[in-house]
Design an enzyme around this catalytic site. Structure first.
Site, short mmCIF file in Angstrom:
data_model
loop_
_atom_site.label_atom_id
_atom_site.label_comp_id
_atom_site.label_asym_id
_atom_site.label_seq_id
_atom_site.Cartn_x
_atom_site.Cartn_y
_atom_site.Cartn_z
N HIS A 140 0.81 -1.21 0.00
CA HIS A 140 0.00 0.00 0.00
C HIS A 140 0.85 1.26 0.00
CE1 HIS A 140 -4.27 0.29 -0.07
NE2 HIS A 140 -4.11 1.54 0.33
N ARG B 142 -10.13 3.51 -6.02
CA ARG B 142 -9.96 2.61 -4.87
C ARG B 142 -10.55 3.30 -3.65
NH1 ARG B 142 -4.40 2.76 -7.02
NH2 ARG B 142 -4.00 0.78 -8.06
N GLU C 13 -9.17 -10.89 -11.38
CA GLU C 13 -7.85 -10.96 -10.77
C GLU C 13 -7.58 -12.30 -10.10
OE1 GLU C 13 -7.63 -7.75 -7.93
OE2 GLU C 13 -9.73 -7.95 -7.40
N ASP D 283 -2.95 -8.49 -8.75
CA ASP D 283 -3.36 -9.71 -8.06
C ASP D 283 -3.37 -10.91 -8.99
OD1 ASP D 283 -3.53 -8.95 -5.45
OD2 ASP D 283 -5.65 -8.39 -5.52
N CYS E 213 -6.38 -2.58 -15.47
CA CYS E 213 -5.81 -1.66 -14.49
C CYS E 213 -4.65 -2.43 -13.87
CB CYS E 213 -6.85 -1.21 -13.47
SG CYS E 213 -7.66 -2.51 -12.57
#
Lengths: 582, 95
Positions: free
Chosen positions: A191, A298, A435, A459, A506
């Site tokens: 993150h 997000r 994903e 992912d 993405c």
């Protein structure tokens, strides 16, 4: 001169003096305090204790609301441990009578408790020692927090070197003074890395242990394009850096000119370039660079920014801000995609108890398990939907049942709103992230039910190659160019074409100029990328034709090693846009 | 009412896993409601019932006979309240 390589997570090359932040193992800087400071130190101990207790209470409330009172009860025991009269008495005595610093006193007392606990020979009780260590860490973090406060009190430009930065710390970096940062731990899509990209601060993570010898103030070159950090560079290196920086600046200025031009291939195919955002403020960065909308909003930050669960109006206000700034441009709002790795503080323990948090209760699974939490978010999205062009997207969908359940809950919320006479957009497009490999294998079935797909390569790569993206020791497996990933994208494209559904990519793959011709050649016409990458990607789009892109894709799909694919794509890029290859 | 009130009671621990975190947590929060000091003794060790750490270190197993002792103005009430927890087997009333 000392050169270290890590993982490049946010581009840009900068130089400046180093600011070293303490390591997470909490070396205690000062064991003793002067006699006359005792009262102030006692006060410092108590106020740290108050802060920790407040945090624990907030976690207790949050967890009780989300998971039930029996989980919340864990925190009430933690609270009792923090407020324990014996702990407080003994720490106070050490500070008062032995002139210990609060840090040293807390650590000594708690470690002795933990040791005694472990010595009992009772497995259950010796495990409780972990709770004590956790409390020690919290208290030390709070006590030492003052030295970390330097971060918000910067007065001159610096490059931050740290063992790790929490997402919270990263989010509050003062971009006027923080030229860039590098951390010893962390991976590509941690993150903190994603945030660095969002804030447009050059960053390198995963350097490995290297900060012990750096005391701060040394000159540092941080190369966020190549993932390199040079500490105390020699003159020749500094000169090289200055020359390449001047060159980068020229390219950058030229690319900025592209803003008003369309992302159109040589043979006239318009390509949609959307921005990935995390905060409402970032919409401006997208618009300024000529984005066609927001392809991935997000929403995790709503959940991470405080210790409490966001209310419907927290969600609603954030969404309205984004929609207002976007006008008629599309905005894809992704519902909660929180993973165990992203939940701060003690919540982490709830979810990462399993050995494989990435395979655990996260994302849409968490939303389906916590319907009140999920409905709150969906209500806000629906209410905001009248103000713009909104699409909703569910992350980490692994089975058809999950998608159907999520959609059903959305329909429930629509009905509620209708009953209450609150306006919303009825035909709001509903899509999903692709994903998980299972979703690719069933893409044909999913394509019948969804309005759109968005391939989340971060992912997808991690789950397909079974490698933890935040673990530097297996980072070599985590590659967008892996032939298996190309194959999966082809499968999704085929299913989507058959059912006439749109697909966006993405994830970091689509922000990397090397992969643009490949993705266009595979049939992609919509890419959602980090905003700062838009000018570069537009440059690629404008320099390639679909015919050529198809040739490149066909060749790439015949190669059988990620290395070969990436090498080939780099060669093609340097032919198409030599400026972009640095 | 005098500050020198003392109340004692023998209690038996009928929690299958012994004196672990959940019963300890209940004892601490109950004991903290009273102003008197309360101790629990077992096997030659004495713990302050308002301290989680002390109670953990008591390491009392299933079936242990313990001695509750309270000193202070509300000693009787405290011993009654705490003994009730032992009698009830520290069951949390279901929600």
């Amino acid at each position: 001169m000392h050169v270290r390589s890590g993982i490049a997570v946010s581009p840009g090359v900068v130089t400046g003096p180093a600011l070293v932040l303490g390591s997470e193992d909490f070396r205690i800087p000062r064991k003793f305090v002067t006699r006359d400071a005792v009262d102030a130190e006692l006060h410092r101990f108590h106020s740290a204790l108050d802060d920790v207790c407040r945090d624990i209470r907030a976690h207790e409330k949050l967890v009780s609301a989300q998971l039930g009172a029996q989980y919340g009860a864990i925190f009430s025991a933690h609270l009792q441990m923090a407020q324990d009269p014996k702990l407080i008495r003994e720490v106070e005595t050490l500070i008062r009578d032995q002139s210990h610093s609060p840090e040293y006193a807390v650590s000594r007392v708690l470690r002795r408790f933990a040791e005694q606990m472990q010595a009992l020979g009772d497995r259950y009780l010796s495990e409780r020692a972990l709770d004590i260590f956790d409390l020690e860490k919290r208290l030390l973090r709070t006590l030492l927090g003052e030295s970390r406060e330097e971060l918000s009190n910067l007065t001159e430009p610096v490059i931050i070197l740290a063992h790790d930065l929490t997402p919270g710390e990263t989010a509050t970096l003062d971009t006027r003074f923080v030229l860039g940062f590098a951390t010893e731990v962390g991976g590509h899509t941690s993150h903190t890395a994603i945030l660095a990209g969002a804030l447009e601060i050059p960053a390198v993570v995963g350097l490995g242990r290297c900060l012990a010898g750096v005391s701060g103030g040394e000159t540092v070159i941080l190369d966020g394009d190549h993932g390199q950090v040079v500490i105390d560079p020699d003159t020749a290196t500094l000169d090289r850096f200055r020359i390449s920086q001047a060159r980068n600046l020229r390219v950058y200025e030229r690319l900025e000119q592209l803003e008003s031009l369309p992302a159109e291939t040589q043979d006239g195919q318009r390509v949609q370039l959307l921005g990935n955002i995390e905060f409402p403020e970032e919409v401006q960065q997208c618009i300024r660079r000529g984005a066609d909308g927001v392809g991935l909003y997000r929403t995790e930050f709503l959940f991470l920014s405080g210790n409490r669960e966001p209310t419907e109006s927290d969600h609603y206000e954030a969404y309205c801000r984004v929609l207002e700034a976007c006008g008629d441009l599309p905005v894809v709002i992704r519902t909660l995609d929180i993973g165990a790795d992203k939940i701060p503080g003690a919540m982490q323990q709830q979810f990462s108890d399993s050995q494989n948090p990435m395979l655990g209760l996260r994302s849409i699974r968490l939303s389906l398990r916590n319907t009140p939490l999920f409905k709150t978010q969906l209500r806000a999205i629906l209410r905001a939907s009248v103000y713009g062009n909104v699409k909703v997207m569910f992350p980490l969908v692994s089975t058809l049942l999950e998608f159907r359940q999520a959609r059903m809950i959305l329909m429930d919320v629509m009905e509620d709103l209708e009953d209450e006479g609150i306006p919303f957009q009825r035909n709001l497009p509903i899509g999903m992230m692709v994903e998980v490999p299972s979703a690719v294998l069933l893409a044909d079935e999913f394509a019948r039910e969804v309005d759109f797909f968005s391939i989340g390569t971060n992912d997808l790569i991690q789950y397909t190659l079974a490698c933890d993206r935040s673990d530097p020791s297996v980072a070599n497996l985590y590659r967008s160019g892996d032939p298996s990933i190309l194959r999966l994208i082809q499968m999704v494209m085929k299913a989507a074409e058959k059912h006439k559904k749109t697909v966006t990519v993405c994830g970091q793959m689509s922000s990397d100029p090397r992969f643009i011709p490949l993705l266009l050649g595979l049939g992609l016409r919509s890419l959602s990328v980090t905003p700062h990458a838009i000018p570069r990607l537009k440059e690629v789009v404008r320099n390639v034709s679909i015919t050529e892109a198809e040739r490149i894709a066909n060749h790439a799909c015949e190669l059988d090693l990620a290395r070969d694919v990436e090498h080939f794509l780099l060669g093609e890029l340097s032919r198409l846009c030599p400026d972009l290859v640095v | 009412m005098s500050g020198s009130d003392v109340a004692t009671r023998q209690v038996r621990l009928s929690v299958p896993h012994g004196l672990h975190l959940s019963p300890i947590s209940q004892l601490v929060s109950r004991a903290s409601e009273f102003s008197c000091s309360v101790t629990l003794s077992f096997d030659g060790r004495t713990a302050d019932v308002k301290s989680v750490y002390d109670l953990m270190l008591l390491a009392a197993p299933y079936g242990a006979q313990l001695m509750l002792e309270a000193r202070g103005a509300d000693a009787d009430l405290a011993v009654d309240a705490l003994a009730k927890l032992f009698e009830g087997g520290f069951l949390i009333p279901s929600e």
